[in-house]
Design an enzyme around this catalytic site. Structure first.
Site, mmCIF file in Angstrom:
data_model
loop_
_atom_site.group_PDB
_atom_site.id
_atom_site.type_symbol
_atom_site.label_atom_id
_atom_site.label_comp_id
_atom_site.label_asym_id
_atom_site.label_seq_id
_atom_site.Cartn_x
_atom_site.Cartn_y
_atom_site.Cartn_z
ATOM 1 N N ASP A 174 -20.941 -2.580 26.751
ATOM 2 C CA ASP A 174 -20.648 -3.974 26.419
ATOM 3 C C ASP A 174 -20.497 -4.731 27.732
ATOM 4 O O ASP A 174 -19.459 -4.654 28.391
ATOM 5 C CB ASP A 174 -19.371 -4.057 25.566
ATOM 6 C CG ASP A 174 -19.034 -5.499 25.177
ATOM 7 O OD1 ASP A 174 -19.730 -6.424 25.660
ATOM 8 O OD2 ASP A 174 -18.086 -5.688 24.402
ATOM 9 N N LYS B 135 -21.417 -14.796 27.433
ATOM 10 C CA LYS B 135 -20.856 -15.521 28.570
ATOM 11 C C LYS B 135 -21.920 -16.053 29.542
ATOM 12 O O LYS B 135 -22.570 -17.044 29.225
ATOM 13 C CB LYS B 135 -19.774 -14.671 29.231
ATOM 14 C CG LYS B 135 -18.678 -14.360 28.187
ATOM 15 C CD LYS B 135 -17.380 -13.790 28.658
ATOM 16 C CE LYS B 135 -16.380 -13.803 27.505
ATOM 17 N NZ LYS B 135 -15.892 -12.547 27.049
ATOM 18 N N TYR C 201 -12.008 -4.725 24.867
ATOM 19 C CA TYR C 201 -12.199 -5.746 23.833
ATOM 20 C C TYR C 201 -13.691 -5.904 23.587
ATOM 21 O O TYR C 201 -14.484 -5.989 24.537
ATOM 22 C CB TYR C 201 -11.609 -7.078 24.300
ATOM 23 C CG TYR C 201 -11.808 -8.218 23.324
ATOM 24 C CD1 TYR C 201 -11.177 -8.222 22.083
ATOM 25 C CD2 TYR C 201 -12.625 -9.303 23.646
ATOM 26 C CE1 TYR C 201 -11.354 -9.275 21.188
ATOM 27 C CE2 TYR C 201 -12.803 -10.365 22.763
ATOM 28 C CZ TYR C 201 -12.163 -10.339 21.532
ATOM 29 O OH TYR C 201 -12.345 -11.387 20.660
HETATM 30 C C1 PLP Z 1 -15.774 -12.124 25.519
HETATM 31 C C2 PLP Z 1 -16.167 -10.736 25.115
HETATM 32 C C3 PLP Z 1 -16.659 -10.439 23.841
HETATM 33 C C4 PLP Z 1 -16.706 -11.467 22.740
HETATM 34 O O1 PLP Z 1 -17.531 -12.527 23.049
HETATM 35 P P1 PLP Z 1 -17.341 -13.931 22.265
HETATM 36 O O2 PLP Z 1 -18.455 -14.764 22.766
HETATM 37 O O3 PLP Z 1 -15.978 -14.424 22.642
HETATM 38 O O4 PLP Z 1 -17.445 -13.628 20.820
HETATM 39 C C5 PLP Z 1 -17.095 -9.161 23.590
HETATM 40 N N1 PLP Z 1 -17.050 -8.208 24.532
HETATM 41 C C6 PLP Z 1 -16.568 -8.442 25.762
HETATM 42 C C7 PLP Z 1 -16.581 -7.359 26.784
HETATM 43 C C8 PLP Z 1 -16.097 -9.712 26.091
HETATM 44 O O5 PLP Z 1 -15.586 -9.934 27.305
#
Ligand code: PLP
Length: 426
Positions: free
Chosen positions: A240, A268, A145
């Protein structure tokens, strides 16, 4: 009145005015049944709902709260900064400080830019990769994701010839056509795309520790293979690290595996519970961004001082308290406690640092299609009885649990016992 009476009232009101009653679909309890508790406050590792029920929290706002809830140092930083004004749309010292800190701690970064969410960070990194290489296509992996921007909401097509198909309504098929879906743990699926589209591939993007669809820990050789093939074909490798960054250690997965990606994305933890994302890499690439270069990217609240202060304060606490070493110890302790409680049941406690994924199947999967649907059903059917016993797990068997520095060994023992009881009571 039920022990969830206030939450039930709020839920009835919420669904009238907010689609599904939630502002992010993962918060819905659709997969696990029943109604979500509405949270009044957090204290350390605990959540307290509107009816006064307490839960040991393993969601931790889906990752950001590595120190637990309402940590005094973070609150102070937020309050002091906000008292001076919450946003200026002009440069501040705090954003320079956090940028210096991040660039200092994360080896592959020479420059970083802050945004307001992980989604924005990834979307901007991909635009930059396309601008830098002059190519359009990207390879992403089934089960990873990367936020909710259009062309990343794509699941696997079947086989090489099939281009990405959007897995959300509202995403034009043309947008998804530049997204190629490969399989985790599968070199051949990546090679095949490079054979076919070599001159068109701008970047390969991966969660180096995939943690949004179970916890699908990769072989180091696979990640190294991605580094080699992208380098050979002058495509960029994007890690990511929105979950893994500042969670599995200072340098994230890149440091753990000793692999240098071209671009990295964060979110995060670096916001300390406030809305922050970031992306960064080598100067040569980052300087293609406006105002220096032609790749446009902007944000009214980007680098927001209150959010920068919360992020900085979080990193300082982690530094002062030897945070990652302590988290590793707590998490290993929890894994052992869970293993003990679940002995004799077909289950795996998959763990990477403070990311923990309990899955009710024999082998730990490394790719999305290795997750058995019965294993997920099993978790989902247990969720309510675990919640009723005072342990808050993310409401889906595909989601990982987060351990924070506020969890004590007593809480971890208690939570493991509760999960064990729920399993035995089934
Ligand atoms: C949570 C997440 C996102 C998206 O971040 P948001 O702050 O929810 O937009 C993108 N990549 C990864 C790996 C994530 O865990």
């Amino acid at each position: 009145m039920s022990r969830y009476g206030q939450s039930e009232n709020l839920y009835r009101r919420a669904v009238e005015v907010i689609p599904g009653g939630v502002n992010s679909p993962v918060r819905a309890f659709a997969a696990v049944g029943g109604m979500p508790p509405f949270i009044d406050r957090g204290e350390g590792a605990e959540l307290i709902d509107c009816d006064g029920n307490r839960y040991i929290d393993f969601c931790c706002s889906w990752g950001p709260l590595i120190l637990g809830h309402a940590r005094p140092e973070i609150l102070e930083a937020i309050q002091e900064t906000a008292a001076k004004g919450s946003s200026f749309g002009a440069s501040t010292a705090l954003e320079v400080e956090l940028a210096e800190k991040v660039v200092d701690k994360v080896e592959p970064l020479e420059k970083v830019r802050f945004v307001s969410s992980g989604t924005e960070a990834v979307m901007s990194a991909i635009r930059l990769a396309r601008g830098f290489t002059g190519r359009d296509k990207i390879i992403k992996f089934n089960g990873c994701y990367h936020g909710h921007s259009d062309y990343l909401l794509v699941k696997a097509g079947s086989g090489l010839a099939t281009l990405g198909e959007p897995s959300s309504g509202g995403v034009p098929a043309d947008f998804a056509a530049h997204t190629l879906i490969a399989d985790l743990d599968d070199e051949a699926s990546v090679e095949a795309y490079f054979e076919k589209y070599v001159k068109d591939i701008a970047a390969v993007i991966i969660e180096p520790i995939p943690a949004n669809n179970g916890l699908l820990i990769q072989r180091k050789e696979f990640l190294q293979f991605l580094r080699n093939i992208t380098k050979r074909h002058e495509a960029l490798l994007i890690f990511d690290e929105v979950i893994s960054g500042f969670r599995v250690g200072w340098g994230g997965a890149a440091d753990f595996y000793g692999i240098t990606p071209d671009l990295m994305t964060f979110g995060k933890v670096i916001g300390g519970g406030m809305p922050v994302g970031a992306f960064g890499g080598r100067t040569e690439i980052m300087d293609k961004l406006a105002p220096l270069g032609q790749v446009y990217q902007a944000g009214t609240l980007s680098g927001n001082p209150v959010a920068m202060a919360a992020g900085l304060a979080t990193l300082k606490v982690l530094e002062n308290e030897d945070g990652f070493a302590r988290l590793e110890k707590l998490s290993a302790y929890f894994q052992m406690a869970l293993d003990r409680e679940l002995e004799g049941h077909e289950s795996n406690i998959v763990r990477f640092g403070s990311l923990i994924w309990p899955v009710f199947q024999k082998d730990a999967p490394r790719r999305a299609d290795g997750i058995e649907s019965e294993a997920i059903d099993r978790f989902n059917s247990l969720h309510r009885s675990i919640l009723d016993r005072g342990v808050y797990l993310p409401p889906s068997g595909y989601e990982v649990m987060f351990v924070s520095l506020a969890h004590t060994t007593e809480m971890l023992d208690q939570a493991a016992a509760v999960i064990g009881e729920a399993v035995k009571a089934e």
